[in-house]
Write an enzyme that holds these catalytic residues in place. Structure first.
Site, mmCIF file in Angstrom:
data_model
loop_
_atom_site.group_PDB
_atom_site.id
_atom_site.type_symbol
_atom_site.label_atom_id
_atom_site.label_comp_id
_atom_site.label_asym_id
_atom_site.label_seq_id
_atom_site.Cartn_x
_atom_site.Cartn_y
_atom_site.Cartn_z
ATOM 1 N N CYS A 102 36.569 48.904 34.056
ATOM 2 C CA CYS A 102 36.821 48.200 32.786
ATOM 3 C C CYS A 102 36.542 49.076 31.561
ATOM 4 C CB CYS A 102 35.935 46.965 32.673
ATOM 5 S SG CYS A 102 35.957 45.880 34.079
HETATM 6 O O1 KQY Z 1 37.268 44.018 31.549
HETATM 7 C C1 KQY Z 1 36.207 43.490 31.425
HETATM 8 N N1 KQY Z 1 35.529 43.159 32.466
HETATM 9 C C2 KQY Z 1 35.721 43.223 30.062
HETATM 10 C C3 KQY Z 1 34.736 42.137 29.931
HETATM 11 C C4 KQY Z 1 34.331 41.921 28.524
HETATM 12 C C5 KQY Z 1 33.000 41.320 28.477
HETATM 13 C C6 KQY Z 1 32.497 41.066 27.099
HETATM 14 N N2 KQY Z 1 31.213 40.489 27.212
#
Ligand code: KQY
Length: 369
Positions: free
Chosen positions: A359
């Site tokens: 991510c």
């Molecule tokens: O891609 C992702 N897992 C992003 C998550 C964003 C989390 C913000 N608290």
């Protein structure tokens, strides 16, 4: 000078999104600093991001985008192997806010700039506002001098799609059909948009992702394409775990599907770690701010080994300090990727923010040699 391409799509122009396992020019990241998402002024998360960036930089170029406020600190914390550029942002999830790069047969590279609404906008978005994040994809393309397609309306995060580079995309219904993304569009219209902008012929639709994943269950946390026709799937043998029916449904669906080239799919199971729960101390280290998803004591994190990053000649894998499953994940991926080094990084501080190594990274394909 890079250009915004109008009145066309990657598919019409002969471009496709490569598999992550194809050769990269480099990797893009964003420096974490939000104190309402990252505990203790984001210092522990910054340390983890440094480890990830330095690990990837052994195999390919890494660029860290940093706000003006944190520029000096990030430049100091990172070695000269990592390029540091100033870029405004709202948080640090480059997978979701960066461009999706596409390539053609001549090795030309272009970008796709999707609309970003912080994983759900005013319906169930994770923070407000998100306008700086929404400009990151275009800025990356400008820096790299890459022409790009900009979708005015279509909301999508890079973590909600995977490509096999060979005609197939994989997504989850839970995320892409959620009312917080593109509620005005039918499943067929969404699928057609993916086909046009990812340059694919077939879209595989898993019902769900990882239990309690705050992204509305991004696909990149439950599966990862390792090669065309080969997927790693987050798994559990514990039928009482709420993840079990989700992983089982994905397994059953994939076992009965073929990809765009008619291949059956080989599935490698990656057992999820034992529950990762936010401690009292961890929760208390995060600033509570109205409009940002709280990090409460006892909350189960969507921890999964499928959230790894494939670099040139390496796999950068999140570890959770799990006595059994950390080692198993390393073993499984070492077998799946015999020609890459599997590098494990203790990633608790990243999962506490709501995601993991995949991510926070975005690959840029090599293109023309
Ligand atoms: O891609 C992702 N897992 C992003 C998550 C964003 C989390 C913000 N608290």
């Amino acid at each position: 000078m890079s250009n915004r391409i109008k009145n066309s799509t990657p598919k019409k122009d002969g471009y496709r999104m490569p598999g992550e396992f194809e050769e990269h020019k480099g990797c893009w990241m964003v420096w974490p600093e939000r104190t309402d998402n990252w505990r203790l002024g984001a210092k522990p998360a910054q340390k983890a991001f440094v480890e990830v960036a330095e690990a990837i930089a052994k195999y390919e170029e890494v660029t860290m985008c940093v706000s003006d406020r944190q520029y000096e600190a990030a430049r100091e914390a990172l070695s000269s192997n990592v390029r540091v550029v100033e870029m405004s942002n709202d948080d640090s999830w480059m997978r979701d806010i960066g461009p999706t790069f596409v390539v053609n047969d001549a090795g030309d590279v272009r970008g796709v700039d999707w609309r970003f609404n912080a994983w759900g906008g005013l319906v169930d978005g994770l923070y407000f506002p998100w306008d700086k994040d929404d400009k990151v994809a275009r800025k990356v393309c400008e820096i790299e001098n890459v022409d790009y397609y900009s979708l005015e309306e279509f909301v999508l995060e890079g973590g909600s799609i995977h490509s096999d580079g060979d005609g197939t995309a994989i997504v989850t219904e839970a995320c892409l059909l959620d009312e917080s993304r593109n509620p005005h569009m039918s499943k067929e219209e969404i699928e057609n948009t993916l086909k046009e902008y990812m340059g694919v012929e077939k879209v595989l639709w898993l019902p769900n992702g990882i239990y309690l994943d705050e992204t509305n269950e991004h696909v990149d946390n439950i599966v990862h394409y390792c090669a065309p026709g080969v997927l790693a799937l987050a798994w559990t043998e514990d039928e009482k775990d709420p993840q079990y029916p989700l992983s089982k449904a994905a397994f059953d669906y994939l076992s009965n599907e073929t990809d765009a080239k008619g291949r059956k799919i080989t599935i490698h199971k990656l057992h999820i770690p034992n529950e990762v729960l936010i401690t009292k101390e961890e929760s208390e280290g995060v600033d509570a701010v109205d409009g940002t998803l709280p990090r409460n004591e006892g909350d189960r994190q969507a921890a999964s080994y499928a959230n790894f990053y494939i670099a040139n000649k390496a796999v950068i894998l999140p570890l959770f300090g799990d006595d059994i499953y950390d080692k198993k994940a390393i073993e499984t991926l070492s077998e799946v990727f015999p020609n890459r080094e599997v590098v494990g990084i203790y990633a608790r501080e990243i999962i506490l923010g709501g995601g993991n190594i995949h991510c926070i990274t975005q690959q840029q394909p090599l293109g023309k040699k």
